[in-house]
Design a protein around this motif. Structure first.
Motif, PDB file in Angstrom:
ATOM      1  N   MET A  55     -12.479 -47.470-122.212  1.00 58.59           N
ATOM      2  CA  MET A  55     -12.778 -47.870-120.835  1.00 58.59           C
ATOM      3  C   MET A  55     -13.108 -46.650-119.971  1.00 58.59           C
ATOM      4  SD  MET A  55     -12.788 -51.099-120.837  1.00 58.59           S
ATOM      5  CE  MET A  55     -12.078 -52.611-121.471  1.00 58.59           C
ATOM      6  N   ASN A  56     -12.438 -45.531-120.214  1.00 55.67           N
ATOM      7  CA  ASN A  56     -12.786 -44.302-119.498  1.00 55.67           C
ATOM      8  C   ASN A  56     -14.211 -43.876-119.830  1.00 55.67           C
ATOM      9  OD1 ASN A  56     -10.510 -42.699-117.889  1.00 55.67           O
ATOM     10  ND2 ASN A  56      -9.495 -43.852-119.507  1.00 55.67           N
ATOM     11  N   GLN A  57     -14.574 -44.016-121.103  1.00 53.50           N
ATOM     12  CA  GLN A  57     -15.921 -43.652-121.525  1.00 53.50           C
ATOM     13  C   GLN A  57     -16.964 -44.559-120.880  1.00 53.50           C
ATOM     14  OE1 GLN A  57     -16.359 -42.707-125.715  1.00 53.50           O
ATOM     15  NE2 GLN A  57     -18.354 -43.703-125.764  1.00 53.50           N
ATOM     16  N   GLN A  58     -16.641 -45.848-120.775  1.00 53.70           N
ATOM     17  CA  GLN A  58     -17.574 -46.783-120.154  1.00 53.70           C
ATOM     18  C   GLN A  58     -17.748 -46.471-118.670  1.00 53.70           C
ATOM     19  OE1 GLN A  58     -16.756 -50.788-121.285  1.00 53.70           O
ATOM     20  NE2 GLN A  58     -18.811 -51.478-120.796  1.00 53.70           N
ATOM     21  N   MET A  59     -16.642 -46.085-118.011  1.00 56.45           N
ATOM     22  CA  MET A  59     -16.734 -45.708-116.605  1.00 56.45           C
ATOM     23  C   MET A  59     -17.615 -44.468-116.444  1.00 56.45           C
ATOM     24  SD  MET A  59     -15.708 -46.481-113.494  1.00 56.45           S
ATOM     25  CE  MET A  59     -14.040 -46.943-113.028  1.00 56.45           C
ATOM     26  N   ILE A  60     -17.482 -43.535-117.361  1.00 56.06           N
ATOM     27  CA  ILE A  60     -18.316 -42.331-117.313  1.00 56.06           C
ATOM     28  C   ILE A  60     -19.789 -42.695-117.478  1.00 56.06           C
ATOM     29  CG2 ILE A  60     -18.907 -40.248-118.644  1.00 56.06           C
ATOM     30  CD1 ILE A  60     -15.835 -39.890-119.024  1.00 56.06           C
ATOM     31  N   ASP A  61     -20.075 -43.644-118.367  1.00 55.39           N
ATOM     32  CA  ASP A  61     -21.460 -44.106-118.547  1.00 55.39           C
ATOM     33  C   ASP A  61     -22.024 -44.675-117.241  1.00 55.39           C
ATOM     34  OD1 ASP A  61     -21.421 -43.405-121.207  1.00 55.39           O
ATOM     35  OD2 ASP A  61     -20.939 -45.418-121.922  1.00 55.39           O
ATOM     36  N   ILE A  62     -21.184 -45.435-116.517  1.00 53.98           N
ATOM     37  CA  ILE A  62     -21.632 -46.034-115.255  1.00 53.98           C
ATOM     38  C   ILE A  62     -21.874 -44.945-114.206  1.00 53.98           C
ATOM     39  CG2 ILE A  62     -20.861 -47.447-113.301  1.00 53.98           C
ATOM     40  CD1 ILE A  62     -19.559 -49.302-115.406  1.00 53.98           C
ATOM     41  N   TYR A  63     -20.965 -43.972-114.115  1.00 51.29           N
ATOM     42  CA  TYR A  63     -21.172 -42.871-113.167  1.00 51.29           C
ATOM     43  C   TYR A  63     -22.450 -42.109-113.505  1.00 51.29           C
ATOM     44  CZ  TYR A  63     -16.383 -43.515-111.420  1.00 51.29           C
ATOM     45  OH  TYR A  63     -15.235 -44.013-110.855  1.00 51.29           O
ATOM     46  N   ALA A  64     -22.735 -41.990-114.806  1.00 50.87           N
ATOM     47  CA  ALA A  64     -23.965 -41.304-115.217  1.00 50.87           C
ATOM     48  C   ALA A  64     -25.195 -42.095-114.778  1.00 50.87           C
ATOM     49  CB  ALA A  64     -23.963 -41.111-116.729  1.00 50.87           C
ATOM     50  N   LYS A  65     -25.121 -43.430-114.906  1.00 49.79           N
ATOM     51  CA  LYS A  65     -26.220 -44.284-114.448  1.00 49.79           C
ATOM     52  C   LYS A  65     -26.479 -44.077-112.959  1.00 49.79           C
ATOM     53  CE  LYS A  65     -27.274 -47.070-118.043  1.00 49.79           C
ATOM     54  NZ  LYS A  65     -28.649 -47.268-118.564  1.00 49.79           N
TER      55      LYS A  65
ATOM     56  N   VAL B 228     -18.213 -35.964-122.507  1.00 50.83           N
ATOM     57  CA  VAL B 228     -18.223 -35.723-121.064  1.00 50.83           C
ATOM     58  C   VAL B 228     -19.071 -34.502-120.725  1.00 50.83           C
ATOM     59  CG1 VAL B 228     -16.781 -35.151-119.077  1.00 50.83           C
ATOM     60  CG2 VAL B 228     -15.965 -36.801-120.773  1.00 50.83           C
ATOM     61  N   ALA B 229     -18.914 -33.457-121.530  1.00 54.04           N
ATOM     62  CA  ALA B 229     -19.648 -32.217-121.260  1.00 54.04           C
ATOM     63  C   ALA B 229     -21.160 -32.430-121.288  1.00 54.04           C
ATOM     64  CB  ALA B 229     -19.248 -31.148-122.291  1.00 54.04           C
ATOM     65  N   ALA B 230     -21.611 -33.344-122.159  1.00 48.90           N
ATOM     66  CA  ALA B 230     -23.061 -33.615-122.250  1.00 48.90           C
ATOM     67  C   ALA B 230     -23.596 -34.178-120.940  1.00 48.90           C
ATOM     68  CB  ALA B 230     -23.328 -34.591-123.390  1.00 48.90           C
ATOM     69  N   TYR B 231     -22.789 -34.969-120.238  1.00 47.88           N
ATOM     70  CA  TYR B 231     -23.217 -35.526-118.956  1.00 47.88           C
ATOM     71  C   TYR B 231     -23.152 -34.489-117.833  1.00 47.88           C
ATOM     72  CZ  TYR B 231     -23.413 -40.440-120.445  1.00 47.88           C
ATOM     73  OH  TYR B 231     -23.764 -41.631-121.030  1.00 47.88           O
TER      74      TYR B 231
END
Length: 370
Positions: free
Chosen positions: A321-331, A365-368
């Motif tokens: 879920m943390n990873q999915q939240m990071i994906d949304i912030y990246a979007k 995370v670092a990739a984003y």
């Protein structure tokens, strides 16, 4: 009791309002939302007497939300909260009871309460509202009478037995099963005596406090019949059966995710609850995942973010879920939020587990952030 719904997109202010309103004995909080669209969807089921609405919100401002609420069959009173005085005139154009200037104070809540009670008093005399007893099993264990006062059980075993019945409502339970769970070190005769006394206390409590439930003696055991009463864990049990039959209802799924306020009987040291607690957590995770997936498909990133915020607040170490939240912030192109979320995740990981997050997750995370 006056049923309240709060709609405020800023979480700190929402939490403050829950505290200030919750301290007032005239109120019971039926729902609190940071998303106005979600609030609009749930209000017909919650049927509040009053809705406190923040004027400045994304997706739908408070004035528009109030206008749409007042088109519903059940029309609650509206109280606006705002940081700007110039909204007052517009507020009264949609028949608002009052408006409160931020920062919210206990005095402002008291003023609104006096107006609300005076407005509602004739209706209350003609048709008194009965909220009925309340039971909460998620995020703790709370049992209140029809006046909202917590019920204190005569013994710890009486409380545990009632919790066990609630988690197994409508099922036959052998008395020997109960004795083995609650009084494992006692001889059969003494254990049975303790069980009969505890059942007597529970039956007396249910009758005196007006619960529409009954503990029925059946052969060599007991069954809790819930009648027309409803509570969070029971709703979950019923809905899970519907899901197993292939019936998926997004609105019901959302309502149950709102009901889920944390692990089953959180804080209670009942060994028998462990498997149930894991199952309910699994259901909540599955439903959150489905709803977030639907939000993302519709590109409703704000709604998906809110669902994940709630999940992560309950289970901060859930990597997916943390990873999915990071994906949304990246979007959304928000690197600052990505960095803050990972910092919280890493801190929680070190505090709770005494470890650091996996190298894979760090690299993700670092990739984003690059």
């Amino acid at each position: 009791m006056i049923r309240v719904v709060i709609v405020e997109d800023e979480k700190p202010i929402l939490n403050l309002m829950k505290v200030l309103i919750g301290r007032n004995p005239d109120y019971t909080i039926s729902g609190a939302f940071s998303n106005p669209l979600e609030a609009l969807e749930c209000i017909p089921d919650l049927q509040p007497d009053v809705v406190f609405i923040d004027v400045e919100m994304p997706k739908m401002n408070g004035i528009e939300l109030a206008s749409r609420i007042q088109k519903l069959m059940h029309q609650p009173e509206i109280v606006f909260t705002t940081a700007y005085k110039n909204y007052a005139l517009e507020a009264f154009e949609v028949s608002a009871l009052d408006y409160i200037l931020k920062p919210i104070t206990p005095e402002a809540i008291h003023r609104v309460t006096e107006r609300l009670v005076k407005r509602m008093k004739p209706a209350l005399i003609l048709e008194p509202k009965k909220t009925g007893p309340m039971i909460r099993c998620f995020g703790g264990f709370e049992v209140c009478d029809s006046e909202g006062k917590p019920i204190h059980f005569r013994t710890r075993r009486a409380e545990e037995l009632f919790a066990y019945f609630l988690c197994n409502a409508g099922r036959y339970i052998s008395k020997w099963r109960i004795i083995d769970l609650l009084w494992p070190d006692m001889q059969d005769e003494r254990g049975a005596s303790n069980l009969y006394n505890t059942i007597y206390l529970l039956k007396k409590m249910l009758k005196e406090k007006g619960f529409g439930m009954e503990i029925r003696k059946m052969n060599d055991g007991y069954m809790l019949e819930t009648g027309n009463e409803s509570y969070d864990a029971l709703d979950y049990q019923r809905f899970h059966l519907e899901m197993a039959e292939g019936k998926q209802n997004t609105t019901q799924m959302e309502r149950l995710c709102i009901l889920y306020q944390g692990p089953l009987l959180d804080g209670k040291p009942y060994l028998w609850k462990i498997s149930l607690e894991e199952a309910y957590c699994k259901h909540f995770t599955t439903w959150t995942r489905l709803l977030v997936g639907s939000d993302c498909a519709a590109q409703d990133w704000h709604k998906a973010e809110q669902r994940l915020e709630k999940f992560i607040s309950l289970y901060p170490l859930h990597e997916e879920m943390n990873q999915q939240m990071i994906d949304i912030y990246a979007k959304l192109g928000n690197k600052e939020k990505i960095a803050r979320l990972y910092e919280k995740f890493e801190t929680a990981y070190r505090t709770e587990l005494g470890m650091v997050p996996s190298t894979e997750f760090k690299d993700y995370v670092a990739a984003y952030l690059a």
